[in-house]
Write an enzyme that holds these catalytic residues in place. Sequence first.
Site, PDB file in Angstrom:
ATOM      1  N   CYS A   2       0.850  -1.182   0.000  1.00  0.00           N
ATOM      2  CA  CYS A   2       0.000   0.000   0.000  1.00  0.00           C
ATOM      3  C   CYS A   2       0.892   1.240   0.000  1.00  0.00           C
ATOM      4  CB  CYS A   2      -0.882   0.018   1.243  1.00  0.00           C
ATOM      5  SG  CYS A   2      -1.923  -1.450   1.343  1.00  0.00           S
ATOM      6  N   ARG A  29       1.825   1.575  -5.804  1.00  0.00           N
ATOM      7  CA  ARG A  29       1.932   0.656  -4.675  1.00  0.00           C
ATOM      8  C   ARG A  29       0.615  -0.040  -4.366  1.00  0.00           C
ATOM      9  NH1 ARG A  29       6.621   1.229  -1.891  1.00  0.00           N
ATOM     10  NH2 ARG A  29       5.708  -0.014  -0.245  1.00  0.00           N
ATOM     11  N   TRP A  77      -3.902  -1.731  -1.536  1.00  0.00           N
ATOM     12  CA  TRP A  77      -3.876  -2.983  -2.301  1.00  0.00           C
ATOM     13  C   TRP A  77      -4.475  -4.002  -1.347  1.00  0.00           C
ATOM     14  CZ3 TRP A  77      -1.815  -7.950  -2.295  1.00  0.00           C
ATOM     15  CH2 TRP A  77      -1.768  -8.602  -3.533  1.00  0.00           C
ATOM     16  N   ASN A 103       0.382  -0.281   6.195  1.00  0.00           N
ATOM     17  CA  ASN A 103       0.895  -1.112   5.105  1.00  0.00           C
ATOM     18  C   ASN A 103       1.415  -2.387   5.731  1.00  0.00           C
ATOM     19  OD1 ASN A 103       2.025  -2.155   2.795  1.00  0.00           O
ATOM     20  ND2 ASN A 103       3.777  -0.764   2.781  1.00  0.00           N
ATOM     21  N   GLY A 104       0.859  -3.534   5.342  1.00  0.00           N
ATOM     22  CA  GLY A 104       1.299  -4.806   5.907  1.00  0.00           C
ATOM     23  C   GLY A 104       0.117  -5.682   6.219  1.00  0.00           C
ATOM     24  N   GLU A 475      11.476 -13.094 -19.600  1.00  0.00           N
ATOM     25  CA  GLU A 475      11.235 -11.690 -19.271  1.00  0.00           C
ATOM     26  C   GLU A 475      10.345 -11.019 -20.324  1.00  0.00           C
ATOM     27  OE1 GLU A 475      11.376  -9.986 -16.807  1.00  0.00           O
ATOM     28  OE2 GLU A 475      11.578  -7.895 -17.363  1.00  0.00           O
ATOM     29  N   LYS A 479       6.619  -9.308 -19.648  1.00  0.00           N
ATOM     30  CA  LYS A 479       6.253  -7.931 -20.007  1.00  0.00           C
ATOM     31  C   LYS A 479       4.938  -7.922 -20.793  1.00  0.00           C
ATOM     32  CE  LYS A 479       8.759  -7.221 -17.711  1.00  0.00           C
ATOM     33  NZ  LYS A 479       9.019  -6.606 -16.417  1.00  0.00           N
ATOM     34  N   GLU A 482       2.010  -8.831 -18.233  1.00  0.00           N
ATOM     35  CA  GLU A 482       1.713  -7.776 -17.255  1.00  0.00           C
ATOM     36  C   GLU A 482       1.104  -6.550 -17.919  1.00  0.00           C
ATOM     37  OE1 GLU A 482       5.032  -7.612 -13.872  1.00  0.00           O
ATOM     38  OE2 GLU A 482       5.813  -7.296 -15.873  1.00  0.00           O
ATOM     39  N   HIS A 498       9.261 -31.749 -26.510  1.00  0.00           N
ATOM     40  CA  HIS A 498       8.895 -32.628 -25.390  1.00  0.00           C
ATOM     41  C   HIS A 498       7.469 -32.385 -24.917  1.00  0.00           C
ATOM     42  CE1 HIS A 498      13.014 -33.922 -25.387  1.00  0.00           C
ATOM     43  NE2 HIS A 498      13.370 -32.648 -25.454  1.00  0.00           N
ATOM     44  N   LYS A 592       3.461  -2.669  -6.985  1.00  0.00           N
ATOM     45  CA  LYS A 592       4.875  -2.513  -7.318  1.00  0.00           C
ATOM     46  C   LYS A 592       5.767  -3.287  -6.359  1.00  0.00           C
ATOM     47  CE  LYS A 592       8.344  -0.544  -9.493  1.00  0.00           C
ATOM     48  NZ  LYS A 592       8.618  -1.243 -10.756  1.00  0.00           N
TER      49      LYS A 592
HETATM   50  C1  F6R Z   1       7.631  -7.445 -13.120  1.00  0.00           C
HETATM   51  C2  F6R Z   1       7.811  -7.022 -11.763  1.00  0.00           C
HETATM   52  C3  F6R Z   1       7.769  -8.053 -10.695  1.00  0.00           C
HETATM   53  C4  F6R Z   1       8.930  -7.791  -9.727  1.00  0.00           C
HETATM   54  C5  F6R Z   1       8.848  -8.722  -8.515  1.00  0.00           C
HETATM   55  C6  F6R Z   1      10.006  -8.521  -7.583  1.00  0.00           C
HETATM   56  O1  F6R Z   1       7.666  -6.395 -14.028  1.00  0.00           O
HETATM   57  O2  F6R Z   1       7.994  -5.876 -11.522  1.00  0.00           O
HETATM   58  O3  F6R Z   1       7.822  -9.341 -11.198  1.00  0.00           O
HETATM   59  O4  F6R Z   1      10.115  -7.984 -10.413  1.00  0.00           O
HETATM   60  O5  F6R Z   1       7.648  -8.500  -7.826  1.00  0.00           O
HETATM   61  O6  F6R Z   1      10.058  -7.201  -7.138  1.00  0.00           O
HETATM   62  P1  F6R Z   1      11.404  -6.571  -6.601  1.00  0.00           P
HETATM   63  O7  F6R Z   1      12.335  -6.490  -7.750  1.00  0.00           O
HETATM   64  O8  F6R Z   1      11.003  -5.236  -6.064  1.00  0.00           O
HETATM   65  O9  F6R Z   1      11.906  -7.495  -5.531  1.00  0.00           O
END
Ligand code: F6R
Length: 597
Positions: A2, A29, A77, A103-104, A475, A479, A482, A498, A592
Amino acid sequence: MCGIFAVVNDMSGDASQTVLTGLKKLEYRGYDSWGIAIKPGKSTPGVSLQIEKHVGKIGAATTNLPKGDIAIGHTRWATHGGVTDDNAHPHLDCSGKIAVIHNGIVENYLDIKEELIQKNHKFISETDTEIIAHLIEEKSKTISLADAVFETFNQLVGSNAIVVLDLTTETIIACRDGSPLVVGIDEKNNQFFLGSDVPAFLKFTNKVHFLEDGEGVIVSKKEIKLVMMRSSHIYLPKKIRWQILDWKHEDAEKDGYPHFLLKEIMEQKNTIAKTISINEKEIKEISNLIGKGYKTTFIGCGTASYCALAGKYFFANVGVESQIYGAYEYLPFSKFVNEKSMVVAISQSGETADTLIAVKVAKKKGAKIVAIVNSRGSTLERLADIVLSVGAGPEIAVVSTKAFTAQLSTIYLLSKAISNEYEKGKNEIKNLSDSLTNWMNGKLTDQIITLAKELMNEEHIYLIGKHLNYPAALEFALKLKESSYLHAEPFAAGELKHGVITLIQKGTPCFVLASNDDIKGEILSSAAELSARGGKIIGVAPFESQEFDLNIKTPDLGELTIFVNIIVGQLLGYYLGVGRGADPDKPRNLAKSVTVK
Ligand code: F6R
């Protein structure tokens, strides 16, 4: 997960507006709902706290709250309790004089709630947070408010940060244990700020103190007092060690771009190069440890775990064996840790709960901890023995781009230091950066927009890559998923035969990620196999091939070609997302920084 923001002595006299603007900077967040509490007027006794709360994104929101110079706000969140106005923060005690944002997760909230109900406290929401307001109210009947807040906080089980606005004393009290909290001071205008992240108040000040676990602050109109919460009723004053961040206000603005995601993708022209001029001492220290026999294990979550996997290939290419784990799967293997283990934790935020848990376990068993981290003042930084701070600046879009490539570049430089080729590595990264400046232009954008239009209505996309291009495919696919909610599934090219190949039908889009290397022939054979089953082959590579129906040509950069191949995925995800009506900066259901298990 949050976003928290608070101001004391707001110089505009319209603290709810200031908080609203700050919260908009923190929306990455959490964006299920938002809310603000303000004490109206200037030191008018008897007035009550005013609250406004709404479900939904804060983006275009306005507030009608009255003026005042002390306020707190929150973007949520959801964890406990659905996405409703009642469950949005701030939450009040029964008297309406104490407002709390949080937050938590309070793991023991049900037990506490039960006790408070017995004492006739009335609850409005289904959240764990609301118990905090009532418990403070209960305790403050017999002890001071600060005591009540700290004693309450010490009773909460879990990783938490709270901010409490008290009407009577016109004070904000905040504390953290496991969830981030930073305090800022604008000495010129005597304004004090609290945030879960710096961008919320970067417009006013870059003079900050990141609270450590167990620290609390009492922010009155006169001053900020830092304390260490030891146990109930006992807290020890501590001197605040302010630090000045090299972040600028513009870093947290869109700077003319329609979205932060596009801005941050484009910023990679500069952020990757920045890794050349930082961390040299630390990189040499780590490479010396590896030379002395330390065994490396990379950990991370999501994008960071793909960075870890690419790191494993970079290390292998210089003859060093390493292991990688998604941090959430690390525990069963932590039994193999000893004093010669080096755990390299990769994280943008430095606050990801699964990563922190893994690091704490490894640290306890004697491992050397290396943090490869972007955010400043994070918990991970504090846990680490050696910090490689990758310097990409604030990453606001939820989807990680520039932090990822800065981390990857840092690991590449580390691998080069291990093979005594650090200077060569630096030149290669410089060359990569120069290539980006030439290649990331209007022509590339047009090509990717055309491709995005073609793929817009697809349901499934498949991707293959081999060796370094395997983490690149992982990766790239993430992208797309997401940013655009399209189902994109990546595979190691070798896995195709396979089982996976059953999924390919006439016209199925298949991305083939490749570099100009000695396995080029093998990946092209895999492309041919996909093509034979009707797959539409889209090559992302520095060469053309008759196996490709379409080709996004990337610069030929040896091992570093994966950077540009991945950037194609970042841009394609962005334009697909825009076309499909997703919010590229705030994808649904994501936050995030994932600070809960
Ligand atoms: C993808 C993304 C997430 C973070 C993951 C880890 O675009 O942002 O997959 O990479 O939640 O977050 P961090 O890097 O903050 O530990």
